[in-house]
Scaffold this active site. Structure first.
Site, mmCIF file in Angstrom:
data_model
loop_
_atom_site.group_PDB
_atom_site.id
_atom_site.type_symbol
_atom_site.label_atom_id
_atom_site.label_comp_id
_atom_site.label_asym_id
_atom_site.label_seq_id
_atom_site.Cartn_x
_atom_site.Cartn_y
_atom_site.Cartn_z
ATOM 1 N N TYR A 98 40.999 26.818 147.073
ATOM 2 C CA TYR A 98 40.334 26.901 148.381
ATOM 3 C C TYR A 98 41.298 26.469 149.488
ATOM 4 O O TYR A 98 41.372 27.121 150.546
ATOM 5 C CB TYR A 98 39.094 26.003 148.338
ATOM 6 C CG TYR A 98 38.264 25.939 149.585
ATOM 7 C CD1 TYR A 98 37.423 26.985 149.949
ATOM 8 C CD2 TYR A 98 38.294 24.804 150.403
ATOM 9 C CE1 TYR A 98 36.636 26.906 151.095
ATOM 10 C CE2 TYR A 98 37.509 24.710 151.536
ATOM 11 C CZ TYR A 98 36.682 25.767 151.880
ATOM 12 O OH TYR A 98 35.904 25.677 153.010
ATOM 13 N N SER A 141 39.275 25.539 157.408
ATOM 14 C CA SER A 141 38.846 24.248 156.855
ATOM 15 C C SER A 141 39.963 23.231 157.056
ATOM 16 O O SER A 141 41.142 23.596 157.164
ATOM 17 C CB SER A 141 38.568 24.401 155.359
ATOM 18 O OG SER A 141 38.510 23.131 154.744
#
Ligand code: NAP
Length: 276
Positions: free
Chosen positions: A169, A156
């Site tokens: 995350y 990501s």
């Protein structure tokens, strides 16, 4: 090289791709593209029935088959590996697409960093980091035995520069980037230079998980956070799942035969832009 040779590189007929996260918003578009290119895709999902019904809608030169398994449980993956071997015979590629966040692992006005619950932190690290490492152990072993193959991790944008509030995350995906480099070197030097490991790092894609963080539920207008993202994205839009396909097919195919250990941003220029 002529165009016929180039086209053959993207012909996945006879090749098996094991895929976690293949039922997700981004994953299912990748699975559809791979079956369209002729691949046999073994989708490992927690609910086999749900996955099978989703995959039954996919038509292509190849086929996608659902297998039951949780990416964070090695014993599930070992069982799935035996079933995949029975169904497809061998494995050529692994895509580690399973991932996601947890609402309690992100700070907000009523939840400070100091109070983020342990269970939520462990959930996000387990899913994104161990959920990438465990399948790489189980299916990577098969690639090592064959002396060739490709692993593609899904990282990501938040791995490179952590997003505000999104602590866990971001840290877990940073771990995925580090693991991608480590495993690329390890498998190439200890087993075979014909085994490659890379990652794709999607930028901002409007999906069910973030839709109402980025757009207003009633008006559909961008929220302040959504506006900030678009202002920092030179291409001035969110990504569409299809935007990932060129990079995914390239990294899984022999077209990237001399590339290992990289993380490719697919982010409309977000990571290149300093904001001024
Ligand atoms: N959406 C974005 O904007 C964005 C941006 C950057 C990176 N990413 C990354 O891209 C990947 C796909 O995202 P997405 O938006 O498509 O997510 P999604 O729609 O929420 O789908 C998540 C997928 O992960 C699977 N999964 C979750 N927990 C699992 C577990 N324990 N074991 C096995 N599978 C599990 C789910 O499968 P089942 O529920 O069927 O088991 C589902 O296929 C993720 O790694 C995500 O972190 C997404």
């Amino acid at each position: 090289m002529d165009s016929a040779e180039l086209t053959r590189m993207y012909d996945f007929k006879g090749r098996t791709v094991v895929f976690t996260g293949g039922t997700g918003v981004l994953g299912r578009v990748m699975v559809r593209a791979l079956t369209g290119c002729g691949a046999g895709v073994a989708v490992i999902a927690r609910d086999r029935g749900r996955a099978a019904s989703l995959l039954s809608e996919m038509k292509g030169a190849g086929r996608a088959v659902a297998f039951e398994g949780d990416a964070t449980r090695r014993e599930d993956l070992e069982r799935a590996a035996r079933e995949v071997a029975e169904e497809f015979g061998h494995v050529d590629c692994l895509v580690n697409g399973a991932g996601g966040n947890h609402p309690q692992a992100t700070t907000r006005p009523d939840l400070s960093f100091f109070d983020l619950p342990e269970e939520a932190l462990r959930f996000v690290f387990d899913l994104n980091l161990l959920g990438t490492i465990f399948p790489s152990q189980v299916f990577g072993r098969l690639l090592a035995e064959r002396g060739e193959g490709v692993i593609l991790n899904v990282s990501s944008m938040s791995a490179v520069r952590p997003l505000t509030r999104v602590l866990t995350y971001s840290a877990a995906k940073a771990g995925v980037n580090s693991f991608t480099q480590w495993l690329a070197v390890h498998l190439a030097t200890e087993y075979s230079p014909r085994i490659r490991v890379n990652a794709v790092a999607p930028g901002f894609f409007l999906t069910e998980q973030n839709r109402f963080l980025l757009t207003d539920e009633e008006t559909g207008e961008l929220t302040a956070r959504g506006q900030s993202i678009i202002a920092h994205t030179p291409m001035r839009r969110f990504g569409e799942p299809e935007d990932l396909l060129g990079t995914v097919l390239w990294l899984l195919s022999p077209a990237s035969a001399f590339i290992t250990g990289i993380v490719v941003p697919v982010d409309g220029g977000f990571s290149a832009f300093g904001g001024v």
